[in-house]
Motif scaffolding. Structure first.
Motif, mmCIF file in Angstrom:
data_model
loop_
_atom_site.group_PDB
_atom_site.id
_atom_site.type_symbol
_atom_site.label_atom_id
_atom_site.label_comp_id
_atom_site.label_asym_id
_atom_site.label_seq_id
_atom_site.Cartn_x
_atom_site.Cartn_y
_atom_site.Cartn_z
ATOM 1 N N CYS A 80 0.826 -1.212 0.000
ATOM 2 C CA CYS A 80 0.000 0.000 0.000
ATOM 3 C C CYS A 80 0.861 1.264 0.000
ATOM 4 O O CYS A 80 0.556 2.234 -0.706
ATOM 5 N N THR A 81 1.918 1.250 0.782
ATOM 6 C CA THR A 81 2.778 2.434 0.864
ATOM 7 C C THR A 81 3.451 2.718 -0.476
ATOM 8 O O THR A 81 3.552 3.876 -0.909
ATOM 9 N N TYR A 108 -5.837 3.388 3.793
ATOM 10 C CA TYR A 108 -4.947 4.339 3.122
ATOM 11 C C TYR A 108 -5.781 5.273 2.232
ATOM 12 O O TYR A 108 -6.940 4.964 1.930
ATOM 13 N N ASP A 131 -6.928 -2.029 -1.036
ATOM 14 C CA ASP A 131 -7.241 -1.312 0.209
ATOM 15 C C ASP A 131 -8.756 -1.268 0.397
ATOM 16 O O ASP A 131 -9.374 -0.202 0.447
#
Length: 304
Positions: free
Chosen positions: A86-87, A121, A116
């Motif tokens: 996700c980052t 996020y 997600d």
């Protein structure tokens, strides 16, 4: 020290120097490590980040493969690989958007939002902003219909898409009102009634999400007079009813406008109703909901 030990150190590292050093050590052991590439990329200056987006693209390919090999879908809250995935998508997607590589950013955003699925996020903010920039108005409706999560930016995108597809005025007003209801502070930043914090300012956690939402819907809303008008009418009235406006000259001009349009009596009655609720210490969210209801009724009469 092996990669697992370095990753544990990375989890507790606090400074850019530490993070970069650990990232480089990871890459010495495994030059393809998405963790190493992410750590090094995140500690670059802005120019370095822009020039090295390929590093993030490579990191995304690597972490995607790791995720695909898992026996079951990982839990984002607990799985380090899922968090890295996700980052990386977040950093790559928003960087591409900033560099106006919007079509590629959209592809990343779709993958990001799909993974997600509980909204840990800001995947929806990226997704709907990309779709707005690409004028994908019909697709916005389809995406909102299939999206399991409601989002502030998604509902602002819906309102803008309704304007651009020439929906019925009442449907547009309802959509704008609903978008405002999800975070009533957002339009005040969008319309510059309230100033955005400076980049160097510490932003209160209470308004951090609000500022982020407003940042990504401000340009779409302000890109045409038609859009601005649709947002401004309810925002200024709602702001007057809830004392979110503090410029006396602005308030006087508003009241003169309401008087000229023949709705000042309704406006003042609504304001008295809101003031009474405040005096009774009613829940602020309840007060906002009532104020938005009053706003909708008056704006409908005002605009016809």
């Amino acid at each position: 020290m092996n990669i697992e030990q370095l990753l544990e150190r990375l989890d507790t590292a606090e400074t850019d120097e530490e993070i970069s050093e650990i990232g480089r050590k990871i890459l010495e052991i495994d030059p393809e490590s998405p963790y190493g590439k992410l750590a090094v990329w995140e500690t670059m200056d802005y120019e370095g980040c822009v020039e090295n987006l390929d590093m993030l693209r490579e990191a995304l390919s690597g972490i995607r493969m790791i995720i695909s090999e898992k026996d079951a879908p990982p839990n984002i809250e607990e799985d380090r690989d899922a968090q890295a995935y996700c980052t990386i998508m977040m950093n790559l997607g928003y960087s591409l958007l900033a560099e106006q590589e919007t079509e590629e950013a959209l592809e990343v955003a779709k993958e990001f939002a799909n993974f997600d699925d509980e909204g840990f996020y800001p995947s929806r903010t990226l997704l709907y902003r990309c779709m707005l920039d690409l004028q994908m108005y019909r697709q916005i409706f389809d995406t909102l219909e299939s999206d399991p999560l409601e989002s502030v930016v998604g509902e602002h995108a819906r309102a803008i898409a309704l304007i651009e597809t020439e929906a019925e005025p009442g449907e547009i007003r309802d959509a704008v009102s609903y978008a405002i209801s999800l975070d009533p502070e957002v339009p005040f930043f969008v319309l510059n009634i309230w100033e955005f914090p400076e980049p160097e300012d510490d932003i209160d956690e209470d308004i951090e999400d609000t500022v982020n939402y407003a940042t990504y819907v401000a340009e779409p809303w302000c890109s045409s007079d038609k859009r601005l008008a649709a947002l401004s009418a309810p925002t200024f009235l709602f702001g007057y009813l809830t004392d979110r406006l503090n410029d006396e000259k602005e308030i006087q001009v508003l009241k003169e406008g309401y008087e000229g349009a023949g709705v000042l009596k309704e406006v003042e009655e609504a304001k008295a109703k809101i003031r009474e609720m405040e005096q009774q210490a009613c829940d602020p969210e309840e007060i906002d909901a009532v104020a938005l209801g009053e706003t909708g009724a008056i704006v409908e009469k005002l605009l016809g």
